[in-house]
Design a protein around this motif. Structure first.
Motif, short mmCIF file in Angstrom:
data_model
loop_
_atom_site.label_atom_id
_atom_site.label_comp_id
_atom_site.label_asym_id
_atom_site.label_seq_id
_atom_site.Cartn_x
_atom_site.Cartn_y
_atom_site.Cartn_z
N ILE A 151 0.83 -1.20 0.00
CA ILE A 151 0.00 0.00 0.00
C ILE A 151 0.87 1.25 0.00
CG2 ILE A 151 -1.66 1.34 1.37
CD1 ILE A 151 -2.82 -1.36 2.31
N ALA A 152 1.92 1.24 0.80
CA ALA A 152 2.82 2.40 0.85
C ALA A 152 3.51 2.62 -0.49
CB ALA A 152 3.86 2.21 1.95
N VAL A 153 3.89 1.53 -1.15
CA VAL A 153 4.53 1.63 -2.46
C VAL A 153 3.59 2.28 -3.46
CG1 VAL A 153 5.32 0.25 -4.44
CG2 VAL A 153 6.14 -0.28 -2.14
N ILE A 154 2.35 1.84 -3.48
CA ILE A 154 1.38 2.39 -4.44
C ILE A 154 1.02 3.83 -4.07
CG2 ILE A 154 -0.92 2.13 -5.41
CD1 ILE A 154 1.27 0.11 -6.35
N CYS A 155 0.93 4.13 -2.79
CA CYS A 155 0.66 5.51 -2.37
C CYS A 155 1.78 6.44 -2.83
CB CYS A 155 0.52 5.59 -0.85
SG CYS A 155 -1.07 5.01 -0.22
N THR A 156 3.00 5.93 -2.89
CA THR A 156 4.10 6.75 -3.38
C THR A 156 3.83 7.23 -4.80
OG1 THR A 156 5.67 5.53 -2.00
CG2 THR A 156 6.59 6.80 -3.84
N TYR A 157 3.32 6.34 -5.64
CA TYR A 157 2.98 6.73 -7.01
C TYR A 157 1.76 7.66 -7.03
CZ TYR A 157 5.99 2.93 -8.70
OH TYR A 157 7.05 2.11 -8.98
N PHE A 158 0.67 7.21 -6.39
CA PHE A 158 -0.59 7.93 -6.50
C PHE A 158 -0.48 9.34 -5.92
CE2 PHE A 158 -4.96 8.95 -5.18
CZ PHE A 158 -5.62 8.74 -6.39
N LEU A 159 0.13 9.46 -4.75
CA LEU A 159 0.26 10.78 -4.12
C LEU A 159 1.24 11.67 -4.88
CD1 LEU A 159 0.25 9.76 -0.35
CD2 LEU A 159 -1.64 10.62 -1.74
N ALA A 160 2.21 11.05 -5.56
CA ALA A 160 3.12 11.85 -6.39
C ALA A 160 2.36 12.52 -7.53
CB ALA A 160 4.24 10.97 -6.95
N ALA A 161 1.41 11.79 -8.11
CA ALA A 161 0.58 12.37 -9.18
C ALA A 161 -0.27 13.51 -8.63
CB ALA A 161 -0.29 11.30 -9.80
N LEU A 162 -0.87 13.30 -7.45
CA LEU A 162 -1.69 14.35 -6.85
C LEU A 162 -0.85 15.59 -6.55
CD1 LEU A 162 -4.07 12.42 -4.42
CD2 LEU A 162 -4.43 13.07 -6.81
N ALA A 163 0.39 15.38 -6.09
CA ALA A 163 1.26 16.52 -5.80
C ALA A 163 1.61 17.29 -7.07
CB ALA A 163 2.53 16.03 -5.12
N LYS A 164 1.86 16.56 -8.14
CA LYS A 164 2.16 17.23 -9.43
C LYS A 164 0.98 18.11 -9.86
CE LYS A 164 5.27 13.66 -11.32
NZ LYS A 164 5.22 12.68 -10.23
N LEU A 165 -0.22 17.55 -9.74
CA LEU A 165 -1.41 18.29 -10.17
C LEU A 165 -1.77 19.40 -9.19
CD1 LEU A 165 -3.59 15.30 -11.41
CD2 LEU A 165 -2.29 16.91 -12.80
N ARG A 166 -1.46 19.18 -7.93
CA ARG A 166 -1.76 20.22 -6.93
C ARG A 166 -0.88 21.45 -7.12
NH1 ARG A 166 -0.48 19.81 -0.42
NH2 ARG A 166 -1.15 21.95 0.12
N PHE A 247 15.57 5.61 -7.33
CA PHE A 247 14.47 5.16 -6.49
C PHE A 247 14.78 3.81 -5.85
CE2 PHE A 247 12.18 8.53 -8.45
CZ PHE A 247 11.09 8.81 -7.63
N ALA A 248 16.04 3.60 -5.50
CA ALA A 248 16.45 2.30 -4.97
C ALA A 248 15.67 1.85 -3.73
CB ALA A 248 17.96 2.32 -4.67
N PRO A 249 15.41 2.71 -2.74
CA PRO A 249 14.63 2.24 -1.58
C PRO A 249 13.23 1.80 -1.97
CG PRO A 249 15.68 4.37 -1.14
CD PRO A 249 15.82 4.12 -2.61
N HIS A 250 12.63 2.52 -2.89
CA HIS A 250 11.29 2.18 -3.37
C HIS A 250 11.31 0.83 -4.07
CE1 HIS A 250 7.27 3.03 -5.00
NE2 HIS A 250 7.72 2.59 -6.15
N LEU A 251 12.34 0.57 -4.86
CA LEU A 251 12.44 -0.70 -5.57
C LEU A 251 12.61 -1.86 -4.60
CD1 LEU A 251 14.69 0.31 -8.60
CD2 LEU A 251 12.20 0.34 -8.40
N ALA A 252 13.36 -1.62 -3.51
CA ALA A 252 13.52 -2.66 -2.50
C ALA A 252 12.17 -2.98 -1.85
CB ALA A 252 14.53 -2.22 -1.45
N ALA A 253 11.41 -1.94 -1.50
CA ALA A 253 10.11 -2.15 -0.88
C ALA A 253 9.14 -2.83 -1.84
CB ALA A 253 9.53 -0.81 -0.41
N MET A 254 9.29 -2.57 -3.13
CA MET A 254 8.37 -3.13 -4.12
C MET A 254 8.54 -4.63 -4.28
SD MET A 254 7.23 -1.28 -7.62
CE MET A 254 8.81 -1.40 -8.49
N THR A 255 9.61 -5.20 -3.75
CA THR A 255 9.75 -6.66 -3.79
C THR A 255 8.68 -7.34 -2.94
OG1 THR A 255 11.36 -6.67 -1.97
CG2 THR A 255 12.24 -6.55 -4.22
N SER A 256 7.94 -6.55 -2.13
CA SER A 256 6.84 -7.10 -1.35
C SER A 256 5.76 -7.69 -2.25
CB SER A 256 6.23 -6.02 -0.46
OG SER A 256 5.78 -4.90 -1.23
N PHE A 257 5.73 -7.32 -3.52
CA PHE A 257 4.75 -7.86 -4.47
C PHE A 257 5.21 -9.19 -5.06
CE2 PHE A 257 3.33 -3.41 -4.71
CZ PHE A 257 1.95 -3.57 -4.74
#
Length: 275
Positions: A151-166, A247-257
């Protein structure tokens, strides 16, 4: 239904492999990805502007004793935690030390958003309990640790998009964001791509669409989920190949999938030995 989804059981071997990946990454992060944090041991204290959590906790201003103490303690404990022994004691110690390490790192004017998933993983793993490599028995606690990391991994993407648009509005889509990134830190591959008319603007539309749609990974069959996660990794390979952001830390966390238990070569102990 939500509880069943949050606590969906996973093989203990997957949890063990994920734990090893995360704690080894912490050690690598200290010496390879963020070695610059150690320089704050000698940074003037008046430049330290702690994050909100640092202010609320009244954390001390970094100095040689604090920075080097956290560094060596975290390095030793993360390597020990990667073995899977004392998962709660070592896990909580690593989380608290790495949390302080990130406050030290990000309290001088720059905050990276690629570490949310890693921090959540470090906070969740101590709750996953005992797990051995190769063990196919299933655990709800381990499933929860992996799920909240996802969930945190996906929130990183989704909230990044919201920040760009905000902050950039719809104009972000047709702005020169990628062009500026290529000018500052682009590679030869990026230079070759940049001359194609309209391609960078198309890429910006694609980035926003990808980030906004990323939560769909939770609603597709497993075979499609694996393909989507592979796309996520491909996206970051392209990003690093063009503008050298890893984005190395993010890629490490994404191994949760990933079904990490399938690549474990350590034989599980018998149930009697696990107890």
């Amino acid at each position: 239904m939500i509880r069943r989804w949050l606590f969906e059981p996973v093989p203990r071997g997957r949890v063990a492999a994920f734990r090893t990946v995360i704690y080894l990454f912490v050690a690598l992060d200290l010496v390879i990805f963020t070695p610059w944090v150690r320089s704050h041991a000698n940074t003037p204290g008046d430049l330290y502007e702690p994050l909100l959590i640092g202010r609320l906790l009244h954390l001390p201003t970094p100095g040689p004793l604090l920075v080097w103490g956290v560094f060596w303690s975290l390095l030793a404990l993360s390597l020990a935690a990667a073995t899977g022994r004392a998962p709660r004691a070592l896990g909580w110690a690593v989380f608290l030390l790495y949390f302080e390490w990130m406050i030290i790192a990000m309290s001088y004017g720059k905050v990276d958003h690629d570490r949310i998933g890693l921090l959540v993983a470090l906070a969740a793993l101590p709750t996953a309990g005992l797990a051995r490599h190769g063990d196919q028995s299933r655990t709800e606690a381990g499933g929860w640790a992996l799920r909240v990391t996802q969930i945190a991994v996906i929130c990183t993407y989704f909230l990044a998009a919201l920040a760009k648009l905000r902050f950039g509005g719809l104009d972000w889509l047709t702005s020169s964001v990628l062009a500026q990134a290529i000018i500052r830190r682009g590679t030869d591959l990026a230079d070759a791509i940049a001359v194609v008319p309209g391609l960078l603007i198309l890429a910006q539309f694609g980035i926003i669409a990808f980030e906004l749609l990323s939560p769909l990974v939770f609603f597709v069959p497993q075979r499609w989920r694996t393909a989507i996660v592979s796309f996520f990794y491909t996206f970051h390979i392209v990003t690093f190949s063009t503008i050298t952001i890893s984005f190395a830390p993010h890629l490490a966390a994404m191994t949760s999938f990933l079904p990490l238990e399938k690549i474990s070569f350590v034989r599980a102990r018998s149930p009697q030995k696990q107890q």
